[in-house]
Design a protein around this motif. Structure first.
Motif, PDB file in Angstrom:
ATOM      1  N   LEU A 101       0.822  -1.204   0.000  1.00  0.00           N
ATOM      2  CA  LEU A 101       0.000   0.000   0.000  1.00  0.00           C
ATOM      3  C   LEU A 101       0.862   1.262   0.000  1.00  0.00           C
ATOM      4  O   LEU A 101       1.005   1.952   1.030  1.00  0.00           O
ATOM      5  N   PRO A 102       1.518   1.591  -1.102  1.00  0.00           N
ATOM      6  CA  PRO A 102       2.222   2.870  -1.175  1.00  0.00           C
ATOM      7  C   PRO A 102       1.195   3.998  -1.041  1.00  0.00           C
ATOM      8  O   PRO A 102      -0.002   3.754  -1.290  1.00  0.00           O
ATOM      9  N   LYS A 120      -6.305   5.865  -2.789  1.00  0.00           N
ATOM     10  CA  LYS A 120      -7.366   5.466  -3.734  1.00  0.00           C
ATOM     11  C   LYS A 120      -8.454   4.622  -3.069  1.00  0.00           C
ATOM     12  O   LYS A 120      -9.577   4.557  -3.542  1.00  0.00           O
ATOM     13  N   LYS A 121      -8.094   3.932  -1.990  1.00  0.00           N
ATOM     14  CA  LYS A 121      -9.060   3.020  -1.359  1.00  0.00           C
ATOM     15  C   LYS A 121     -10.140   3.817  -0.640  1.00  0.00           C
ATOM     16  O   LYS A 121      -9.826   4.714   0.143  1.00  0.00           O
ATOM     17  N   THR A 122     -11.376   3.497  -0.910  1.00  0.00           N
ATOM     18  CA  THR A 122     -12.463   4.150  -0.164  1.00  0.00           C
ATOM     19  C   THR A 122     -12.843   3.326   1.053  1.00  0.00           C
ATOM     20  O   THR A 122     -13.610   3.763   1.881  1.00  0.00           O
ATOM     21  N   LEU A 177     -10.574  -6.350   4.021  1.00  0.00           N
ATOM     22  CA  LEU A 177     -11.201  -6.053   2.731  1.00  0.00           C
ATOM     23  C   LEU A 177     -10.805  -4.646   2.312  1.00  0.00           C
ATOM     24  O   LEU A 177     -10.973  -3.679   3.072  1.00  0.00           O
ATOM     25  N   LEU A 178     -10.225  -4.535   1.120  1.00  0.00           N
ATOM     26  CA  LEU A 178      -9.747  -3.231   0.655  1.00  0.00           C
ATOM     27  C   LEU A 178     -10.277  -2.976  -0.753  1.00  0.00           C
ATOM     28  O   LEU A 178     -10.412  -3.889  -1.553  1.00  0.00           O
ATOM     29  N   LYS A 188      -2.027   0.669  10.959  1.00  0.00           N
ATOM     30  CA  LYS A 188      -1.900   1.860  11.832  1.00  0.00           C
ATOM     31  C   LYS A 188      -0.656   2.658  11.452  1.00  0.00           C
ATOM     32  O   LYS A 188      -0.675   3.892  11.406  1.00  0.00           O
ATOM     33  N   SER A 189       0.419   1.954  11.152  1.00  0.00           N
ATOM     34  CA  SER A 189       1.672   2.627  10.757  1.00  0.00           C
ATOM     35  C   SER A 189       1.477   3.376   9.440  1.00  0.00           C
ATOM     36  O   SER A 189       1.887   4.533   9.297  1.00  0.00           O
ATOM     37  N   ILE A 190       0.829   2.675   8.452  1.00  0.00           N
ATOM     38  CA  ILE A 190       0.623   3.298   7.143  1.00  0.00           C
ATOM     39  C   ILE A 190      -0.235   4.557   7.289  1.00  0.00           C
ATOM     40  O   ILE A 190       0.063   5.609   6.729  1.00  0.00           O
TER      41      ILE A 190
END
Ligand SMILES: [Ca+2]
Length: 604
Positions: free
Chosen positions: A446-447, A453-455, A554-555, A592-594
């Motif tokens: 997940l850059p 972009k993920k809703t 779920l992403l 959490k880190s991201i």
């Protein structure tokens, strides 16, 4: 030990009783299916056409046909039909002459007198033909020899039963002397073709050129004979014609059956008789010669069996028309055809030696349609020629005994079971349409760009799954944690939702547009119970894969569900580019880190 045995016995009894019940139920089901597939014109032990197991020759009861049918004879002429006419008869050695007149009830001598079945001689009612000598010649008759020489008209009596009968007896009771010549004819159809049945004459050879009382052999079983039996015994005589005399048994011989069978009878009266001298040796007085030289009959009885070709034991009169109540799988007015499902062999007349019943096609309860096939019959050595039609339950073949291509017999089912043929399972080939449906990942990076972009990034428990009518699969899930979207800081009711509209008063169209946009925008996801809608074809291809009782990360992007008419509004739709990863606790700290990193860099 004793108690143990008793308990065992009890269980044994219960299990036997259960298996008997199951057997009975199975038989009942089979019987019901038989009823559906086999017409009820089958053997019945309550009639005389069967012994309960096998077919038996049968025929309707012997009856007086003219009485049962209540049909009238037709005569070519009747006394007094055109004008009043004189007729004379001798009774107790006394001559009496009267007038017949069809216009006067008391003077009628109609054809209905031929079968009104009076019981005693006192009540005798007669039909009279009227004179058979042309009126011009009548004045020239002075003696018996003049009568002998006079030319006479033939008189015919006809009766049509409108159904073939096997005739056994035809009896005629005359009110005067038996005619000097007459012929009984029969007809088997409606085409007015008459076949001689019996000749009567004072002199057979002279009148008909036939030797009297020829002997019946196998070669002339259907030949009409001539009898001189009544040539001397004329007055007050009942003429009785026994059709089968010396000809054999109709229930055995089809030739005799043919001979007996008639649908109509015609009696042709060819020459009257002069009254014989009375007991005192006195001749007919000359004044009564002409008026007594005619035909007079009080009764004609035709007796026999309704013709049902050995396949029925009753014949009902429906609207005046006789009709066989057919058995042995036959149908038709005279049981002269096989029923459409009794086509295993060709129709044949039943005889005592062989009932020749029509045989039911063996289609193993897979159809109720079949046809007779001659080549199949010959190939089977004249045993079975029924070719089943429209076999159901995935069967085919002459007896619906084989499975259609793509199906195979189930060794645990009988051939007449609807589940006998089971589908041959085809090897599972992944559907080519799934090939490029989506990319599947075991891990996802997940850059920041992808993260923004993920809703939705959610931890979900899939509780259950259902298919709704149409194209969606619905998962009932419990959302344990929402990583994205974070709680909105904007008020959903804010008028300033769209920062580009600065007007203090919205136009109606703008408001409408806002409402529409609002209802179509994806719902804000929060923790708790939700419905996740997935297109059925994406679900089939695992884009993404969700299984009941599993926990996932779920992403992806979510959309609103337009079918929000019923039930909870807590529902959203996922697309095929969404991803699911089986949950691992490590994901929580990673996410959490991201999130912290992106918040810090304000990337989204
Ligand atoms: Ca009568």
């Amino acid at each position: 030990m004793l108690i143990q045995r008793r308990i065992m016995k009890f269980f044994l009894l219960v299990s036997i009783a259960n298996s008997e019940f199951e057997n009975r139920t199975r038989l009942k089901v089979k019987e019901n299916r038989m009823k559906k597939y086999i017409p009820t014109t089958t053997f019945d032990s309550t009639d005389s056409c069967s012994d309960g197991l096998n077919a038996k020759y049968c025929t309707p009861p012997f009856e007086d046909i003219t009485r049962v049918l209540k049909k009238k004879f037709e005569a070519s002429q009747t006394c007094g039909i055109d004008q009043s006419e004189r007729y004379c008869k001798r009774e107790n050695e006394k001559w009496s002459c009267k007038f017949c007149d069809s216009s006067q009830t008391a003077q009628m001598l109609p054809t209905r007198h031929l079968n009104d079945h009076e019981k005693t001689t006192d009540e005798e009612t007669c039909w009279y033909s009227g004179s058979v000598i042309e009126p011009g010649q009548q004045t020239q008759i002075r003696s018996e020899s003049d009568l002998e020489k006079a030319s006479t008209r033939n008189v015919t009596l006809k009766i049509d039963f409108s159904h073939p009968y096997e005739i056994s007896f035809i009896t005629m009771k005359f009110c005067g002397p038996v005619p000097a010549a007459m012929v009984i004819y029969k007809s088997t159809g409606n085409n007015d073709e008459w076949q001689p049945y019996q000749y009567y004459a004072d002199n057979c050879l002279e009148t008909f050129g036939i030797e009297p009382n020829e002997e019946i052999t196998r070669l002339n079983q259907e030949k009409a004979l001539c009898s001189e039996r009544y040539s001397k015994n004329k007055e007050g005589t009942r003429v009785s014609f026994n059709t089968v005399n010396n000809r054999g048994d109709s229930s055995v011989s089809p030739v005799v059956q043919n001979w007996m069978t008639a649908q109509a009878i015609k009696i042709e009266l060819l020459k009257p008789s002069i009254w014989p001298v009375d007991n005192n040796g006195l001749k007919t007085p000359s004044s009564t010669l002409v008026a007594s030289y005619q035909y007079a009959i009080s009764d004609i009885r035709v007796s026999g069996h309704c013709q049902c070709n050995g396949h029925a034991d009753s014949c009902e009169i429906i609207d005046g028309q006789p009709k066989c109540i057919c058995k042995h799988g036959t149908v038709g007015a005279t049981c002269n055809m096989c029923h459409s499902f009794y086509q295993d062999r060709p129709w044949q007349r039943g005889t005592k030696a062989n009932p020749n019943e029509c045989r039911v096609c063996n289609c193993n309860l897979h159809t109720n349609k079949c046809k007779f096939n001659d080549s199949l019959f010959k190939m089977s050595g004249n045993q079975s020629g029924g070719m089943c039609q429209k076999c159901r339950h995935n069967t085919s073949g002459a007896s619906c005994q084989v499975c259609k291509p793509g199906y195979t017999p189930d060794p645990n089912k009988s051939v007449d079971s609807p589940k006998y043929c089971k589908k041959i399972p085809s090897p599972e080939i992944p559907s080519p349409s799934c090939a490029n449906m989506c990319k599947k990942h075991d891990s996802i990076s997940l850059p920041p760009k992808e993260y923004c972009k993920k809703t939705m990034i959610l931890k979900i428990d899939v509780k259950s799954r259902k298919t709704v009518r149409g194209k969606y699969v619905v998962y009932i899930v419990n959302i344990q944690k929402v990583y994205r979207p974070k709680k909105s800081r904007k008020s959903t009711n804010s008028r300033n939702k769209n920062p580009f509209i600065l007007s203090s008063k919205e136009s109606r169209s703008t408001r409408k547009k806002h409402t529409a946009t609002s209802s179509n925008s994806p719902p804000h996801i929060t923790k708790g119970k939700w419905e996740i809608w997935q297109n059925k074809k994406y679900a089939k291809c695992g884009c993404p894969k969700l299984r009941v009782k599993k926990t996932y990360l779920l992403l992806g992007k979510h959309k609103s569900v337009r079918h929000a008419r019923n039930g909870s509004r807590r529902k959203f739709k996922i697309d095929r580019h969404s991803n699911s990863l089986l949950w691992r606790d490590q994901f929580d700290s990673n996410l959490k880190s991201i999130e912290a990193l992106n918040r810090e860099k304000k990337t989204c």
